[in-house]
Enzyme design. Sequence first.
Site, short mmCIF file in Angstrom:
data_model
loop_
_atom_site.label_atom_id
_atom_site.label_comp_id
_atom_site.label_asym_id
_atom_site.label_seq_id
_atom_site.Cartn_x
_atom_site.Cartn_y
_atom_site.Cartn_z
N LEU A 26 0.82 -1.21 0.00
CA LEU A 26 0.00 0.00 0.00
C LEU A 26 0.85 1.26 0.00
O LEU A 26 0.51 2.25 -0.64
CB LEU A 26 -0.91 0.01 1.23
CG LEU A 26 -1.89 -1.15 1.35
CD1 LEU A 26 -2.66 -1.05 2.66
CD2 LEU A 26 -2.84 -1.18 0.16
N ALA A 27 1.94 1.23 0.77
CA ALA A 27 2.79 2.41 0.88
C ALA A 27 4.12 2.00 1.47
O ALA A 27 4.23 0.97 2.14
CB ALA A 27 2.12 3.46 1.77
N GLY A 29 7.60 3.99 3.38
CA GLY A 29 8.21 5.22 3.85
C GLY A 29 9.59 4.95 4.39
O GLY A 29 10.16 3.88 4.17
N GLY A 30 10.11 5.89 5.13
CA GLY A 30 11.46 5.78 5.66
C GLY A 30 11.62 4.71 6.72
O GLY A 30 12.72 4.20 6.93
N MET A 31 10.51 4.34 7.40
CA MET A 31 10.61 3.39 8.50
C MET A 31 10.07 2.00 8.16
O MET A 31 10.55 1.01 8.69
CB MET A 31 9.83 3.91 9.71
CG MET A 31 10.36 5.20 10.26
SD MET A 31 9.55 5.74 11.79
CE MET A 31 7.93 5.06 11.71
N ALA A 32 9.04 1.95 7.32
CA ALA A 32 8.35 0.68 7.13
C ALA A 32 7.62 0.65 5.79
O ALA A 32 7.41 1.69 5.16
CB ALA A 32 7.36 0.45 8.27
N ASP A 158 1.21 13.49 15.21
CA ASP A 158 1.19 13.68 13.76
C ASP A 158 -0.24 13.60 13.24
O ASP A 158 -0.55 12.77 12.39
CB ASP A 158 2.09 12.65 13.07
CG ASP A 158 2.24 12.91 11.57
OD1 ASP A 158 1.94 14.04 11.12
OD2 ASP A 158 2.64 11.99 10.86
#
Length: 178
Positions: A26-27, A29-32, A158
């Site tokens: 699905l997506a 990012g920088g962490m997962a 956030d």
Amino acid sequence: MTANAPGPMRPTPTLRLGNYEPLLELASGGMATVYAARQLGAAGFERLVVVKRVHRHLLGNKDFFNMFRDEARIAALIHHPNVVAVSDVVEADGELLLVMEYIEGSSLSTLRGAARESNLRFPIPVAARIAVDTLTGLQAAHDVLDMRGNKLDLVHRDVSPQNILVGVARSSRVIDFG
């Protein structure tokens, strides 16, 4: 979590992560990386879930590892219809996974982008419902108690359109308490 998150949606090769089989990315990012996944169990049990899989290069970072586990531990304590439920944390075979309920719908950021592209505005009642649901979920998180009955005074750091899911069942939910 939702299948309509921004970013590439790619089918994933057959892979098993414990009792979970990622189906669609699905997506990332920088962490997962976040996947729609099938939870598999005894007697043919299957359920659609979302799996947040920590990038391997971060697993050696003790501070990150502890932060992620804290996110999972705290999020698992929040039981409210306006917060996406965390159902499992898997730490095995060099993997760290956060498993959440699957919400059919889209992130608020995706909906806003689609409305903007179409030169449309959110109807005020819809925007108000999303705001009320979001605030109700945030209040539930703020009021959550630990297993000993102590108030945690949790603050979501956030609150943003990508962390608000608008479900097809006409309710909005907050995600990502990291």
